[in-house]
Design an enzyme around this catalytic site. Sequence first.
Site, short mmCIF file in Angstrom:
data_model
loop_
_atom_site.label_atom_id
_atom_site.label_comp_id
_atom_site.label_asym_id
_atom_site.label_seq_id
_atom_site.Cartn_x
_atom_site.Cartn_y
_atom_site.Cartn_z
N ARG A 79 18.52 -63.68 -0.32
CA ARG A 79 17.71 -64.53 0.56
C ARG A 79 17.46 -65.91 -0.07
NH1 ARG A 79 12.71 -61.69 3.76
NH2 ARG A 79 11.35 -63.48 3.99
N ARG A 96 13.83 -49.03 10.08
CA ARG A 96 15.29 -49.03 9.84
C ARG A 96 15.98 -47.73 10.17
NH1 ARG A 96 14.45 -54.25 9.43
NH2 ARG A 96 12.62 -54.20 8.14
N ASP A 124 8.82 -66.71 -0.90
CA ASP A 124 8.95 -65.52 -0.06
C ASP A 124 10.39 -65.06 0.07
OD1 ASP A 124 8.02 -63.44 1.48
OD2 ASP A 124 7.80 -64.58 3.32
N GLY A 182 4.77 -54.90 2.29
CA GLY A 182 3.38 -55.33 2.45
C GLY A 182 2.93 -56.30 1.39
N ASN A 224 9.54 -60.21 -2.74
CA ASN A 224 8.98 -61.42 -3.34
C ASN A 224 7.74 -61.12 -4.18
OD1 ASN A 224 7.96 -61.11 -0.37
ND2 ASN A 224 6.34 -62.16 -1.48
#
Lengths: 285, 545
Positions: free
Chosen positions: B339, B139, B312, B199, B269
């Site tokens: 999301r 980013r 997720d 991760g 998540n």
Amino acid sequence: MSKTPAILLSAASLLCATIVSLGVHAKPVSAHMQEPNLQRDTQAPSTNRSHVFLGLGREPDAAAAKRGGPLYKQNCSACHGESARGGIGPNLVRSVLVLHDDSDEEISRVIEKGRAGTSMPPFPSLSATDRRDIAEYLHWEIEQAANRGLYKNADTMSSGDAEKGKSFFAANCANCHSTTGDLAHIATKYPQPAAMLARIAWPTSRMAPRQATVTTPDGQKLTGTLAHYDDFETTLKAGDGKTTTWATDTVNVDISDKLAGHRALLPKYSDDDLHNLTRYLLTLK
Amino acid sequence: MKLTRLRSLALAALLSAPALAVQSLAAQTLDPKTLTLFHQPADVWPTYHGDYSGRRFSEITQINQKNIAQLKTKWKYKITGIPPLRGSGPLVIKSTPLMVDGVLYFTIPDHVFAVDARTGKEKWRFDFEDHGGHVLGQRGVGMYGKWIYFLTPDGWFISLDSATGKERWRKKVADEKLQYFTTMAAVIVKNHVIIGIGGDAMDVRGYLESRDPETGELQWQWWAEPLKMGDPGSETWPNQAAMDHGGGMTWLPGTYDPELNLIYWGTGNTNPVFAGQGRKGANLYTDSIVALNPDTGKLAWYFQASPHDTHDWDNVETPVLFDMEIDGKPRKLLAQAARCGYFFVLDRTNGKYLVSKPFTKTANWAKGIDERGQPIPDPGKEPHVDGSMVDIATGGATNWPPPSYSPQTQLFYVNASEGYSVAYLYDTSSDPQGYGGGSSGWFDPASSLIALDVKTGDVKWKHTAKGLGGEGGMSGGILTTGGGLLFTGDSRRLAAFDSANGKILWSEKLDSSMSNGPSTWVLDGKQNVIVGAGDTLYALTLDGK
């Protein structure tokens, strides 16, 4: 829309992804990464690619792991669980020591000598090769969990009821589809339940060419296939193969919506409906 | 040593960073005064979001609705000499470039670029060779004084000299062997360099940490799960092992309110990602917005967007800060388009909700909201061996590309993905590992730019892209400006919309789809708009001058 790189991809983000949904292939699914991957990728998925992409390091030695599996079951599974996910002893698939042990030396040492102050006993009778094979089996188990490119959908469906699917079909699908016509033997084309379900929900895996009628600023109507269509430019390929491009905001584009029936059903399906329908269509061999 | 400047630095900063205070502000040195909640100076883009609020709204009006037709590319910088990244294909700029003293700093995984903002000519490049981690995205960098901070895929935190690109030191901040990786642009708050990680392949704990800008040493660490059973929040987990492997990554830059002295961060998540049977409960503080004290890392409040997430739905999307009068009272607010398909507006002083509402379809995975405004997940919609369909597309209703809020229109803007997807459960054991399942499908797909009324969560206007698939759709992040403009990517172009009504006013073709969040600043009296598309960075000005 994150997938293994092999999977999805799109120009700049999920916001405009070309969906190559793995759900309709024998090998799904979406290794969902934390974010959409941006570039389009036409290569077939390969487990090795997802391994490389995920940065999983050295690949486990499959032959050694195959030998190590039975040795593990015999010597270790009583405490560490059937597939090393833990029992009265620790979970080895998530063990920091195991995850870090690229050379297998640490794992081998623990097997040989045991761990003082824990219930882990020494296994002096196992040879160095046996110990390494067990270590490789553990790395193989980690690979199964961590490498999403290896994941597979089930080949059989455990829920759903074909009879109920048949009535659902009669009530909702039979206007456009026939099990002896366009859908005859459909189960031979989509034998895997997940692929069939995806096909039922939205029977297009990529943007098929769309038929459209373009009304030009001077009122002319042209019919053909949309070669390109976005918020800025519209390109129509007419029956004679001739293409014309207009600024999208100067024309009226009327696209025939072949999927209106599917679109209308999506908000209405229960999961049971989808399972029943899938179950039913899987009988059309 | 001007006292006024010192006052803007915390006491802690004085103790550990006298260097900054005594430096003359020579070339390519970031004046800490440019880091503000709102109203950043026009001649600098000092942090990933431009300011601390994450609004991505610029007050600059030189380019506006009247002259937008004259906007042209001034220069392009194309990345050359770098092969495709391991396992992930072509190079894609996802970073928002900082602009300080006429130099742009931006990144792709493993590489940092310094480019002359006037000409697009490369000043220096820093190349790193990773030994693992995901090369999914990068980013951008953070800046403190004359130092640049960069994170590598395999968890190295590197400080570079902004003048030369020479490395000052590197510290290991994440263990790639445990499948941690780092992609974010560090956020500088006072004398704290705040770093998040990603991760979730191997079920590890998420954390956020603060490091010393001079030495790189750890100042504090905040873990996304309670540390032990009995701690607040542990009641939302079945046992210690589930907490220890619970995920909740912190992979996007958060926001900061200097007056309240709170940083706001989204957490990712829960793990295992799709298989929730081994972690019954809401699983705090994964999939949440958390407010933390930047000096201590202590939690002030939380709001969970996606309790017991099994889809997720990383809740890392920017928690955008804005102030507004509601019922005649000034309020300090925070908005997030998540999301999981919900739009939230919270009071940022305490996390109490004002709006909690789906912004694409119905969010059929939730049965409604609880008394705190948090969605209540429907257990029947968890991933199923034979598939379970939700009315959110795979990848979520929106994702990392930055949204925007314009105080001019009082609207919140987000690029959304609308459709249906099916989630499958693969690992049916009582103690699943790894993802344990997956999601696929984008049925009835639509890609849209949505303008939301922050008072009600209602859709004020929506632009649904006509093109879909390979040829079209919304892309990248969003920038709004005082010129009544909204910049974002649409179908391989940079487009400017009227921020009040969503009408397209202008567009320019790019060589590939826009892939980052647009930014803008003024240099030599000229307003520049900066966008990244694939391997190329573009600067646009009026008449390209």
